[in-house]
Design a protein around this motif. Structure first.
Motif, PDB file in Angstrom:
ATOM      1  N   ALA A 113      -1.243  -5.013 -14.670  1.00  0.00           N
ATOM      2  CA  ALA A 113      -0.172  -5.484 -14.963  1.00  0.00           C
ATOM      3  C   ALA A 113       1.095  -4.945 -14.487  1.00  0.00           C
ATOM      4  O   ALA A 113       2.316  -5.587 -14.085  1.00  0.00           O
ATOM      5  N   GLN A 114       1.160  -3.701 -13.846  1.00  0.00           N
ATOM      6  CA  GLN A 114       2.215  -3.011 -13.537  1.00  0.00           C
ATOM      7  C   GLN A 114       2.314  -3.149 -11.883  1.00  0.00           C
ATOM      8  O   GLN A 114       3.364  -2.732 -11.225  1.00  0.00           O
ATOM      9  N   TYR A 115       1.269  -3.447 -11.104  1.00  0.00           N
ATOM     10  CA  TYR A 115       1.057  -3.467  -9.672  1.00  0.00           C
ATOM     11  C   TYR A 115       2.270  -4.324  -9.274  1.00  0.00           C
ATOM     12  O   TYR A 115       2.792  -3.893  -7.987  1.00  0.00           O
ATOM     13  N   PRO A 116       2.289  -5.362  -9.631  1.00  0.00           N
ATOM     14  CA  PRO A 116       3.556  -6.368  -9.030  1.00  0.00           C
ATOM     15  C   PRO A 116       5.028  -5.696  -8.894  1.00  0.00           C
ATOM     16  O   PRO A 116       5.416  -5.861  -7.651  1.00  0.00           O
ATOM     17  N   GLN A 117       5.315  -4.966  -9.931  1.00  0.00           N
ATOM     18  CA  GLN A 117       6.518  -4.359  -9.777  1.00  0.00           C
ATOM     19  C   GLN A 117       6.639  -3.115  -8.986  1.00  0.00           C
ATOM     20  O   GLN A 117       7.753  -2.566  -8.443  1.00  0.00           O
ATOM     21  N   GLN A 121      -1.335  -4.677  -3.901  1.00  0.00           N
ATOM     22  CA  GLN A 121      -1.987  -5.868  -3.863  1.00  0.00           C
ATOM     23  C   GLN A 121      -3.554  -5.084  -4.222  1.00  0.00           C
ATOM     24  O   GLN A 121      -3.883  -4.283  -3.278  1.00  0.00           O
ATOM     25  N   GLU A 122      -4.176  -5.799  -5.151  1.00  0.00           N
ATOM     26  CA  GLU A 122      -5.530  -5.634  -5.252  1.00  0.00           C
ATOM     27  C   GLU A 122      -6.356  -6.086  -4.427  1.00  0.00           C
ATOM     28  O   GLU A 122      -6.516  -7.060  -3.785  1.00  0.00           O
ATOM     29  N   ASP A 193       6.370  -5.536   8.192  1.00  0.00           N
ATOM     30  CA  ASP A 193       5.034  -5.467   7.218  1.00  0.00           C
ATOM     31  C   ASP A 193       4.781  -4.390   6.243  1.00  0.00           C
ATOM     32  O   ASP A 193       4.391  -4.284   5.283  1.00  0.00           O
ATOM     33  N   LEU A 194       5.512  -3.375   6.777  1.00  0.00           N
ATOM     34  CA  LEU A 194       4.987  -2.098   6.090  1.00  0.00           C
ATOM     35  C   LEU A 194       6.360  -1.732   5.042  1.00  0.00           C
ATOM     36  O   LEU A 194       7.509  -2.177   5.084  1.00  0.00           O
ATOM     37  N   PRO A 195       5.897  -1.110   3.780  1.00  0.00           N
ATOM     38  CA  PRO A 195       4.836  -0.607   3.498  1.00  0.00           C
ATOM     39  C   PRO A 195       3.864  -1.670   3.097  1.00  0.00           C
ATOM     40  O   PRO A 195       4.162  -2.592   2.370  1.00  0.00           O
ATOM     41  N   ILE A 196       2.631  -1.692   3.292  1.00  0.00           N
ATOM     42  CA  ILE A 196       1.396  -2.122   2.797  1.00  0.00           C
ATOM     43  C   ILE A 196       0.805  -1.252   1.828  1.00  0.00           C
ATOM     44  O   ILE A 196       0.239  -0.240   1.991  1.00  0.00           O
ATOM     45  N   ARG A 197       0.438  -1.995   0.549  1.00  0.00           N
ATOM     46  CA  ARG A 197      -0.067  -0.881  -0.628  1.00  0.00           C
ATOM     47  C   ARG A 197      -1.182  -1.858  -0.929  1.00  0.00           C
ATOM     48  O   ARG A 197      -1.298  -2.861  -1.635  1.00  0.00           O
ATOM     49  N   TYR A 198      -2.551  -1.144  -0.685  1.00  0.00           N
ATOM     50  CA  TYR A 198      -3.869  -1.738  -1.376  1.00  0.00           C
ATOM     51  C   TYR A 198      -4.368  -0.837  -2.519  1.00  0.00           C
ATOM     52  O   TYR A 198      -4.072   0.252  -2.518  1.00  0.00           O
ATOM     53  N   ALA A 199      -4.694  -1.535  -3.423  1.00  0.00           N
ATOM     54  CA  ALA A 199      -5.203  -0.942  -4.741  1.00  0.00           C
ATOM     55  C   ALA A 199      -6.525  -1.372  -5.045  1.00  0.00           C
ATOM     56  O   ALA A 199      -7.225  -2.613  -4.509  1.00  0.00           O
ATOM     57  N   ASP A 200      -7.385  -0.538  -5.512  1.00  0.00           N
ATOM     58  CA  ASP A 200      -8.870  -0.802  -5.534  1.00  0.00           C
ATOM     59  C   ASP A 200      -9.455  -0.172  -6.829  1.00  0.00           C
ATOM     60  O   ASP A 200      -9.388   1.086  -6.940  1.00  0.00           O
ATOM     61  N   PHE A 201     -10.225  -0.899  -7.602  1.00  0.00           N
ATOM     62  CA  PHE A 201     -10.875  -0.367  -8.802  1.00  0.00           C
ATOM     63  C   PHE A 201     -12.467  -0.091  -8.483  1.00  0.00           C
ATOM     64  O   PHE A 201     -13.345  -0.120  -9.369  1.00  0.00           O
ATOM     65  N   SER A 202     -12.945  -0.108  -7.242  1.00  0.00           N
ATOM     66  CA  SER A 202     -14.350  -0.243  -6.937  1.00  0.00           C
ATOM     67  C   SER A 202     -15.040   0.931  -7.803  1.00  0.00           C
ATOM     68  O   SER A 202     -14.621   2.086  -7.692  1.00  0.00           O
ATOM     69  N   ILE A 229      -1.186   3.761   0.452  1.00  0.00           N
ATOM     70  CA  ILE A 229      -0.142   3.096   0.933  1.00  0.00           C
ATOM     71  C   ILE A 229       0.096   3.432   2.442  1.00  0.00           C
ATOM     72  O   ILE A 229       0.140   4.501   2.888  1.00  0.00           O
ATOM     73  N   PHE A 230       0.264   2.269   3.332  1.00  0.00           N
ATOM     74  CA  PHE A 230       0.360   2.390   4.850  1.00  0.00           C
ATOM     75  C   PHE A 230       2.057   2.224   5.150  1.00  0.00           C
ATOM     76  O   PHE A 230       2.484   1.156   4.852  1.00  0.00           O
TER      77      PHE A 230
END
Length: 543
Positions: A113-117, A121-122, A193-202, A229-230
């Motif tokens: 729920a906090q990721y968008p602010q 991106q997951e 395009d930067l920063p690009i932020r990838y999130a992962d719960f794997s 974060i790239f």
């Protein structure tokens, strides 16, 4: 406690005086930490150094109050709430029960729920990769003994002079960063395009020593709220500062802290990259720490093998300290994976490329990676919360938010108990009749707040049901009899709800009247629709 010295000066002092442990930083136990979000936990063996005059003062950012006596253990508390079990058939891989899964998924949902602010991106990435990927990232050389090796069908890993990708053994991933690098380099990025932020719960797997496995705190299979974060070099400071704010917001929500901030610097021997790159990365992290105005200390030589890091340390109920959140700066993986982006006009005008950019066309630059985890391991964070709350969970996170007790076994009462459970749990609106068993179900809205409301309609006396409800530590106890069935209400009692004063204020606002002391002790009569609104308010307020 006086402010800690700026990084450069403190590091200079640290290298001039004999290293020594800071007593205040090691009260009641050794720090349990990870050398990175992409490495296994270990006990802190390196010296934590601060300015000499600070060493004799009070503990840096004391993490919690003194441990309770006797100390609580998350394994014991977990049994009382039926959260998880362990099995000799899979040591170090807890089996999470429904109540524990509810808490686990709430922790995930909260961060989602906090990721968008915060612009994340997951993504979803593989659990298993070939050995050549880990060799490319440098993890096979530095980390292979802590990985699980897997042999795939037709792949022995023993063919002489095999090509990359041919007849390779596999490894279960202990971290997500190489997979996220593959995602980033899928196409050339623009500086815009930067920063690009990838999130992962794997799920991640690390081959911990069997003797060190403990409940949820030291495991072989776990989940991280991992993110990478790239960014461009000129974006590093802002990204680190935003991440530190993210950490503070999350920990304040859970009522955790204060906590310690440690800057872990270049290891003495096992590291990749140049000293110049390390010095630049350490300076970036120290500047970010100075800018947020929070005290911090240097943990010399305990950085990850690819870059320095900021560790957040929390203390459990036994006084042992655990690293939870981590923020790491990485100039190495972008080079190993040949990550690049089209340079900005300002970068082109400056014309200079750093050592990171060697081999690239003059129009291209390499991004920097910020490794970030807020919880760290979700399982370990759960363990800390279990002990922190000691059975008294906030309503929004509680595996037992309420139970509904029947006063008797009259059909009308039992029917109302079922309706109360359905409405309060979010399965049915208060003004909608119960669907006939033969009717087709309708999909619930994604925004529905669903709650695990339980019932007790046994024929036992009400006093025994109440005693059991208190023993099982429900936040609320609801009693339903003939009167409540007739007027569509319920009798609500707060029996294990934290922050009771603020909770009562919310209930009074919902029912639009003051609640007497007698009602608080005997039960407040609340209309069913108002009770559901009250529960929604508690959940949305993280109470």
């Amino acid at each position: 406690m006086p402010p800690l010295r700026p990084f450069a000066r403190a590091l200079h002092v640290a290298r001039r005086i004999p290293s020594r442990s800071v007593t205040g930083l090691h009260l009641n136990g050794r720090v349990i930490t990870r050398s990175c979000s992409c490495s296994a936990p270990h006990q802190l063996q390196h010296t934590v150094t601060v300015a000499p005059e600070a060493a004799t003062k009070e503990q840096l950012n004391p993490t919690t109050a003194d441990p309770p006596t006797p100390p609580t253990d998350h394994r014991t508390l977990a049994q009382a709430h039926n959260l998880f079990i362990t099995s000799p058939y899979s040591p170090g891989s807890p089996l999470i029960l429904p109540n524990g899964a509810y808490v686990f998924q709430k922790l995930q949902s909260f961060l989602r729920a906090q990721y968008p602010q915060f612009g994340f991106q997951e993504v979803i990435t593989p659990i298993i990769y070939k050995k050549s990927l880990w060799e490319k990232s440098g993890h096979w050389e530095n980390y292979a003994e802590d990985m699980f090796s897997v042999q795939g069908r037709g792949a022995t890993g023993k063919t002489d002079n095999a090509q990359v990708g041919e007849d390779e053994e596999f490894g279960l991933k202990p971290m997500n960063c190489p997979g996220h690098c593959l995602l980033f380099r899928d196409e050339i990025k623009s500086y815009r395009d930067l920063p690009i932020r990838y999130a992962d719960f794997s799920a991640l797997h690390r081959n911990e020593v069997s003797g060190s496995l403990t409940g949820l705190t030291r495991v072989r299979r776990f989940h991280q709220d991992d993110a990478h974060i790239f960014c461009r070099p000129d974006q590093i400071l802002e990204e680190i500062e935003q991440t530190l704010k993210f950490v503070g917001m999350v920990y304040n929500t859970f009522g955790l802290g204060p906590y310690k901030l440690l800057l872990s610097t270049r290891p003495k021997d096992s590291f990749i990259g140049t000293i110049e790159e390390w010095d630049r990365a350490e300076k970036q992290l120290s500047t970010a720490l100075d800018n947020i105005g929070t005290e911090w200390a240097i943990n010399e030589g305990d950085g990850a093998f690819y870059g320095p890091k900021i560790d957040i340390i929390l203390k459990d109920s036994n006084g042992k300290e655990h690293q939870t959140a981590t923020i790491q700066l990485d100039f190495q993986l972008p080079q190993r994976f040949d990550l690049q982006y089209q340079a900005s006009p300002e970068e082109l005008e400056a014309g200079s490329q750093t050592s990171m950019d060697s081999g690239l066309d003059a129009s291209l630059r390499r991004p920097v990676i910020v490794h970030r985890a807020i919880y760290g391991s979700i399982e370990r964070f759960m363990a800390l919360l279990i002990e922190h709350y000691a059975g008294k969970y906030p309503f929004w996170l509680s595996p037992r938010p309420a139970t509904v007790l029947s006063l008797n076994a009259e059909p009308e009462v039992l029917a109302h108990v079922a309706r109360v459970q359905s409405v309060l749990s979010g399965l049915q609106a208060h003004d909608v009749r119960q669907l006939h068993p033969s009717a087709s179900p309708r999909p619930l809205p994604l925004s529905t707040i669903q709650l695990p409301i339980e019932t007790d309609t046994s024929a036992r006396p009400l006093g025994k049901k109440i005693a059991e409800a208190r023993l099982r530590k429900y936040n609320h106890m609801i009693v339903v009899g003939r009167k409540e069935a007739e007027n569509g209400s319920l009798s609500l009692s707060l029996i294990n709800q934290p922050n009771e004063e603020a909770t009562v204020e919310i209930l009074e606002a919902v029912i639009d009247r003051k609640i007497t002391a007698r009602e608080l002790s005997k039960g407040v009569n609340v209309p069913l629709d108002a009770a559901r609104r009250y529960f929604e308010h508690l959940a949305n307020a993280f109470m």
